[in-house]
Scaffold this active site. Structure first.
Site, mmCIF file in Angstrom:
data_model
loop_
_atom_site.group_PDB
_atom_site.id
_atom_site.type_symbol
_atom_site.label_atom_id
_atom_site.label_comp_id
_atom_site.label_asym_id
_atom_site.label_seq_id
_atom_site.Cartn_x
_atom_site.Cartn_y
_atom_site.Cartn_z
ATOM 1 N N ASP A 28 0.859 -1.188 0.000
ATOM 2 C CA ASP A 28 0.000 0.000 0.000
ATOM 3 C C ASP A 28 0.893 1.235 0.000
ATOM 4 O O ASP A 28 1.860 1.329 0.759
ATOM 5 C CB ASP A 28 -0.909 -0.014 1.237
ATOM 6 C CG ASP A 28 -2.040 0.992 1.127
ATOM 7 O OD1 ASP A 28 -3.208 0.576 1.138
ATOM 8 O OD2 ASP A 28 -1.761 2.209 1.035
ATOM 9 N N ILE A 29 0.578 2.168 -0.869
ATOM 10 C CA ILE A 29 1.403 3.362 -1.070
ATOM 11 C C ILE A 29 1.301 4.346 0.108
ATOM 12 O O ILE A 29 2.178 5.192 0.297
ATOM 13 C CB ILE A 29 1.017 4.047 -2.418
ATOM 14 C CG1 ILE A 29 2.149 4.869 -2.973
ATOM 15 C CG2 ILE A 29 -0.267 4.814 -2.324
ATOM 16 C CD1 ILE A 29 3.298 4.059 -3.509
ATOM 17 N N GLU A 87 -12.429 3.674 -1.198
ATOM 18 C CA GLU A 87 -11.589 4.580 -1.995
ATOM 19 C C GLU A 87 -11.346 4.031 -3.406
ATOM 20 O O GLU A 87 -11.472 4.751 -4.386
ATOM 21 C CB GLU A 87 -10.255 4.772 -1.258
ATOM 22 C CG GLU A 87 -9.390 5.902 -1.783
ATOM 23 C CD GLU A 87 -8.037 5.925 -1.075
ATOM 24 O OE1 GLU A 87 -7.024 6.070 -1.763
ATOM 25 O OE2 GLU A 87 -8.022 5.777 0.173
ATOM 26 N N HIS A 92 -9.924 -5.552 -2.860
ATOM 27 C CA HIS A 92 -8.580 -5.703 -2.299
ATOM 28 C C HIS A 92 -8.676 -6.022 -0.818
ATOM 29 O O HIS A 92 -9.515 -5.493 -0.109
ATOM 30 C CB HIS A 92 -7.710 -4.460 -2.535
ATOM 31 C CG HIS A 92 -8.350 -3.175 -2.118
ATOM 32 N ND1 HIS A 92 -9.324 -2.549 -2.854
ATOM 33 C CD2 HIS A 92 -8.150 -2.397 -1.033
ATOM 34 C CE1 HIS A 92 -9.689 -1.431 -2.250
ATOM 35 N NE2 HIS A 92 -9.006 -1.319 -1.129
ATOM 36 N N HIS A 94 -6.690 -5.779 2.657
ATOM 37 C CA HIS A 94 -5.576 -5.129 3.354
ATOM 38 C C HIS A 94 -4.978 -6.125 4.335
ATOM 39 O O HIS A 94 -5.699 -6.670 5.187
ATOM 40 C CB HIS A 94 -6.068 -3.934 4.182
ATOM 41 C CG HIS A 94 -6.587 -2.768 3.406
ATOM 42 N ND1 HIS A 94 -5.809 -1.679 3.107
ATOM 43 C CD2 HIS A 94 -7.805 -2.504 2.881
ATOM 44 C CE1 HIS A 94 -6.534 -0.781 2.440
ATOM 45 N NE2 HIS A 94 -7.754 -1.259 2.283
HETATM 46 P P1 AMP Z 1 -9.918 1.463 0.370
HETATM 47 O O1 AMP Z 1 -10.516 1.466 -1.018
HETATM 48 O O2 AMP Z 1 -10.659 2.365 1.308
HETATM 49 O O3 AMP Z 1 -9.774 0.061 0.919
HETATM 50 O O4 AMP Z 1 -8.471 2.079 0.278
HETATM 51 C C1 AMP Z 1 -7.659 1.946 -0.858
HETATM 52 C C2 AMP Z 1 -6.221 1.751 -0.452
HETATM 53 O O5 AMP Z 1 -5.438 1.686 -1.645
HETATM 54 C C3 AMP Z 1 -5.621 2.864 0.429
HETATM 55 O O6 AMP Z 1 -5.028 2.280 1.586
HETATM 56 C C4 AMP Z 1 -4.576 3.513 -0.489
HETATM 57 O O7 AMP Z 1 -3.447 3.975 0.197
HETATM 58 C C5 AMP Z 1 -4.241 2.380 -1.447
HETATM 59 N N1 AMP Z 1 -3.770 2.825 -2.766
HETATM 60 C C6 AMP Z 1 -4.380 3.708 -3.593
HETATM 61 N N2 AMP Z 1 -3.675 3.851 -4.729
HETATM 62 C C7 AMP Z 1 -2.598 3.026 -4.615
HETATM 63 C C8 AMP Z 1 -1.488 2.707 -5.466
HETATM 64 N N3 AMP Z 1 -1.333 3.279 -6.666
HETATM 65 N N4 AMP Z 1 -0.563 1.821 -5.034
HETATM 66 C C9 AMP Z 1 -0.698 1.236 -3.820
HETATM 67 N N5 AMP Z 1 -1.729 1.484 -2.986
HETATM 68 C C10 AMP Z 1 -2.659 2.367 -3.373
#
Ligand code: AMP
Length: 129
Positions: A28-29, A87, A92, A94
């Protein structure tokens, strides 16, 4: 096309930890903790419970293997698991190394340099079986 599909197709970069025909795992970025990893099905689906039972089970099997690799790499009390997706509308999981409740709350973030991300992804991927 989701941002994660762009990662899967190689359009945008990621710190990849593991991959097979159906799944990819990358760091995760914006991590809650060092080693925070996302496990993503290559098939773009928004919500986890819209996956078939088989796809869901395969995602959990792959996540299990990634979690074991994280446990071998990162010193922590345990690896926590969370599914949100508010988001990024592409399923995905975590996987987050936990030392306290704060690590799973998505409010406290850690900053890592590009070199740290690269080294971390490499270490976890070496432990992936
Ligand atoms: P959520 O959809 O609420 O589960 O959160 C999306 C997650 O994806 C967040 O923790 C972000 O930091 C992560 N994220 C978003 N874009 C990227 C990316 N390009 N590379 C890695 N992680 C990402």
């Amino acid at each position: 096309m989701s941002i994660f599909t762009k990662i899967i197709t190689g359009e945008i970069p990621s710190y990849k930890v593991a991959e097979d025909d159906n799944f990819i795992a990358f760091l995760d970025i914006n991590p809650n903790a060092k080693g925070h990893t996302l496990v993503v099905p290559k098939k773009e689906e928004d919500k986890i419970f819209d996956l078939s039972k088989e796809e869901y089970s395969s995602l959990m099997d792959f996540s299990y293997r990634v979690a074991k690799a994280i446990e071998k790499t990162i010193v922590c009390k345990r690896v926590g698991m969370s599914v949100i997706g508010l988001e990024v509308p592409h399923v995905h999981v975590h996987l987050i190394p936990l030392n306290s409740m704060a690590d799973i709350q998505f409010s406290q973030k850690v900053k890592l340099s590009n070199d740290e991300f690269i080294a971390l992804a490499k270490s976890i991927s070496k432990n992936f079986e």
